[in-house]
Design a protein around this motif. Structure first.
Motif, short mmCIF file in Angstrom:
data_model
loop_
_atom_site.label_atom_id
_atom_site.label_comp_id
_atom_site.label_asym_id
_atom_site.label_seq_id
_atom_site.Cartn_x
_atom_site.Cartn_y
_atom_site.Cartn_z
N ASN A 2 0.35 -24.70 -17.06
CA ASN A 2 -0.18 -25.15 -15.78
C ASN A 2 -0.80 -23.96 -15.05
O ASN A 2 -0.10 -23.03 -14.68
N ASN A 3 -2.11 -24.01 -14.84
CA ASN A 3 -2.81 -22.90 -14.19
C ASN A 3 -3.05 -23.13 -12.70
O ASN A 3 -3.74 -22.35 -12.07
N THR A 4 -2.51 -24.23 -12.13
CA THR A 4 -2.73 -24.47 -10.70
C THR A 4 -1.93 -23.47 -9.90
O THR A 4 -0.83 -23.06 -10.27
N ARG A 5 -2.50 -23.07 -8.80
CA ARG A 5 -1.85 -22.12 -7.92
C ARG A 5 -1.33 -22.85 -6.70
O ARG A 5 -1.98 -23.74 -6.20
N ASP A 6 -0.19 -22.45 -6.25
CA ASP A 6 0.34 -23.00 -5.01
C ASP A 6 0.04 -22.01 -3.90
O ASP A 6 0.85 -21.13 -3.59
N THR A 7 -1.13 -22.14 -3.32
CA THR A 7 -1.61 -21.20 -2.31
C THR A 7 -0.67 -21.13 -1.12
O THR A 7 -0.46 -20.06 -0.54
N GLY A 8 -0.09 -22.27 -0.74
CA GLY A 8 0.83 -22.28 0.39
C GLY A 8 2.04 -21.39 0.16
O GLY A 8 2.45 -20.63 1.04
N ASN A 13 4.89 -16.11 0.89
CA ASN A 13 5.43 -14.85 0.35
C ASN A 13 4.76 -13.64 0.97
O ASN A 13 5.42 -12.65 1.30
N ILE A 14 3.45 -13.71 1.14
CA ILE A 14 2.71 -12.59 1.75
C ILE A 14 3.16 -12.39 3.19
O ILE A 14 3.42 -11.26 3.63
N VAL A 15 3.26 -13.48 3.96
CA VAL A 15 3.69 -13.38 5.36
C VAL A 15 5.12 -12.85 5.43
O VAL A 15 5.43 -11.99 6.25
N ILE A 51 4.25 -21.31 8.52
CA ILE A 51 3.14 -20.94 7.65
C ILE A 51 2.66 -22.17 6.91
O ILE A 51 3.47 -22.92 6.36
N ALA A 52 1.33 -22.38 6.91
CA ALA A 52 0.74 -23.52 6.19
C ALA A 52 -0.62 -23.11 5.67
O ALA A 52 -1.35 -22.37 6.33
N GLU A 53 -0.95 -23.60 4.50
CA GLU A 53 -2.26 -23.30 3.95
C GLU A 53 -3.36 -23.83 4.88
O GLU A 53 -4.30 -23.13 5.19
N THR A 54 -3.22 -25.09 5.31
CA THR A 54 -4.20 -25.67 6.21
C THR A 54 -3.54 -26.71 7.11
O THR A 54 -2.58 -27.36 6.70
N VAL A 55 -4.06 -26.82 8.30
CA VAL A 55 -3.66 -27.88 9.22
C VAL A 55 -4.90 -28.60 9.73
O VAL A 55 -4.92 -29.13 10.84
N ALA A 56 -5.94 -28.61 8.90
CA ALA A 56 -7.19 -29.28 9.29
C ALA A 56 -6.99 -30.78 9.46
O ALA A 56 -7.66 -31.41 10.27
N THR A 81 -2.14 -19.89 9.35
CA THR A 81 -2.79 -20.74 8.35
C THR A 81 -3.98 -20.02 7.73
O THR A 81 -4.42 -18.99 8.23
N MET A 82 -4.51 -20.62 6.68
CA MET A 82 -5.74 -20.12 6.07
C MET A 82 -6.97 -20.81 6.67
O MET A 82 -8.07 -20.62 6.17
N ASP A 83 -6.79 -21.59 7.74
CA ASP A 83 -7.92 -22.18 8.44
C ASP A 83 -8.61 -21.08 9.23
O ASP A 83 -8.00 -20.48 10.12
#
Length: 109
Positions: A2-8, A13-15, A51-56, A81-83
């Motif tokens: 499985n090559n999908t990344r879990d960006t969230g 982890n970075i935060v 922390i969330a990848e997006t809240v669009a 977020t990454m927004d």
């Protein structure tokens, strides 16, 4: 494989690592409306971070804000977020673009 990344999760982890660098203590928090990403306790006092990848999507924004809104004290609350948006206040909860937060030199956030 499985090559999908879990960006969230990667963003969390970075935060987490950056909060460990900036603050003396970092914990996973619990609130009446669910889990708060991180609670920190440092020289400037306590603070809460979600922390969330997006809240669009409005439903995602509501979900991510709910746990912070259930905290009933006066410590700073942040939604990272990454927004790619300018900093926004949601009734005192400060939403910030993750890259801007990571590049902040003052370390107060």
């Amino acid at each position: 494989m499985n090559n999908t990344r879990d960006t969230g999760h990667i963003l969390e982890n970075i935060v987490f690592l950056e909060l460990k660098r900036r603050k003396s203590e970092v914990f996973v928090g619990k609130a009446s409306a669910g889990e708060v990403g991180f609670v920190t306790n440092g020289a400037s006092g306590m603070a809460y971070y979600q922390i969330a990848e997006t809240v669009a999507n409005p439903a995602a924004l509501e979900r991510e804000l709910a746990s912070l809104q259930s905290v009933r004290d006066s410590h700073p609350e942040h939604l990272i977020t990454m927004d790619d948006v300018r900093p926004i206040s949601h009734d005192g909860i400060q939403q910030v673009y993750a890259l801007d937060w990571l590049l902040a030199q003052d370390g107060r956030s």
